[in-house]
Design an enzyme around this catalytic site. Structure first.
Site, PDB file in Angstrom:
ATOM      1  N   GLU A  28     -10.557   7.347   5.493  1.00 41.58           N
ATOM      2  CA  GLU A  28      -9.787   8.133   6.458  1.00 41.58           C
ATOM      3  C   GLU A  28     -10.666   8.483   7.658  1.00 41.58           C
ATOM      4  OE1 GLU A  28      -6.717   8.545   6.447  1.00 41.58           O
ATOM      5  OE2 GLU A  28      -6.051   8.329   4.382  1.00 41.58           O
TER       6      GLU A  28
ATOM      7  N   TYR B  27       0.840  -1.203   0.000  1.00 43.10           N
ATOM      8  CA  TYR B  27       0.000   0.000   0.000  1.00 43.10           C
ATOM      9  C   TYR B  27       0.875   1.254   0.000  1.00 43.10           C
ATOM     10  CZ  TYR B  27      -2.766   3.836   1.836  1.00 43.10           C
ATOM     11  OH  TYR B  27      -3.346   5.074   2.017  1.00 43.10           O
TER      12      TYR B  27
ATOM     13  N   TRP C 201      -4.392   2.746  10.841  1.00 44.21           N
ATOM     14  CA  TRP C 201      -4.680   2.632   9.413  1.00 44.21           C
ATOM     15  C   TRP C 201      -4.624   1.178   8.982  1.00 44.21           C
ATOM     16  CZ3 TRP C 201      -7.279   4.287   5.733  1.00 44.21           C
ATOM     17  CH2 TRP C 201      -7.025   3.920   4.415  1.00 44.21           C
TER      18      TRP C 201
END
Length: 270
Positions: free
Chosen positions: A100, A78, A108
């Site tokens: 987000e 990622y 995350w």
């Protein structure tokens, strides 16, 4: 990465989405509620060498973000292939802003591993489709059982789940008023449609907010969007290439600079 900052850690220390990514590294969350993994106590095997974990200090070729990803290949991919890469389509920007927002208070890494579940649940983030979802849909998502694999379901936060549908309706209204692409144009206006190439010397210098993210947050909230605080907006801007927060001089920063020099429309240096 660094980024809502990539690691919640960095966030907490008032550092960036790089922070966000750092998030992950810390077991809690990328948003700013997580502890900075760099600040956690380490055994001799986990001690630091010039701010870099010893597990990576002996590998000069290791990307800077491995400090946070801790060898997670999926996370590494990622960071390498997505984080900081410019995104312009309304669908991609809407998806990232929603993710987000979902990550606030979490790592995350948690959201990244659930991303496919979010896509299945929210109709691949096609604005028109998500905007057509109802309160009954939201209640069904909240009530859905937990599958054997934890990554198979979205985070069961009623407010965050409802916010995706709510925000989609606002984007749909923007489309009806100003046309497809108006959402992306609106978001990119906060950096004058030109990515900002920052020159942070160290990961610890990366902020969790900026004037641009605060202005974006204020404008989104004025339109009625939810879960779009200035830290969330900064992480969004980092991950979507509005700001380039790779530490200056790293191979990733050098590659980004070379790309931006050829970019039609130019870029900004800070």
């Amino acid at each position: 990465m660094a980024f809502k900052t990539i690691e919640t850690s960095l966030r907490r220390s008032s550092r960036t989405h790089a922070s966000k990514i750092a998030h992950d590294a810390s077991s809690s969350a990328v948003s700013g509620t997580q502890r900075n993994p760099a600040s956690r106590k380490r055994s001799k095997a986990g001690s630091k060498t010039h701010g870099v974990p010893t597990s990576h200090a002996n590998d000069p070729a290791a990307p800077w973000y491995t400090f946070y990803t801790r060898g997670d290949k999926f996370y590494d991919h990622y960071m390498s292939e997505e984080w900081g890469k410019e995104k312009a389509s309304d669908r991609l920007l809407f998806e990232k802003l929603c993710l987000e927002g979902a990550q606030a208070g979490l790592s995350w890494r948690t959201i990244l591993y659930k991303r496919e579940a979010y896509r299945r649940t929210f109709r691949n983030f096609h604005v028109e489709d998500v905007a057509s979802m109802t309160e009954k849909d939201a209640e069904d998502i909240i009530a859905a059982g937990t599958p054997e694999e934890a990554d198979g379901r979205v985070v069961k936060h009623p407010g965050k789940i409802r916010s995706v549908i709510h925000n989609a309706k606002i984007v749909k209204d923007m489309h009806e008023e100003m046309g497809e692409g108006s959402f992306g144009s609106f978001l990119w206006s906060f950096v004058d449609h030109r990515p900002i190439l920052n020159r942070w010397k160290n990961v610890g210098d990366i902020p969790s907010q900026s004037d641009e993210s605060r202005n974006m947050s204020k404008a989104l909230k004025k339109k009625g969007f939810k879960f779009v605080g200035p830290t969330t907006c900064y992480a969004f801007m980092q991950s979507c290439g509005f700001v380039i927060d790779h530490p200056s001089g790293t191979p990733q920063w050098i590659e980004a600079e070379a790309f931006l020099k050829k970019r039609k429309g130019g870029y900004q240096k800070k």
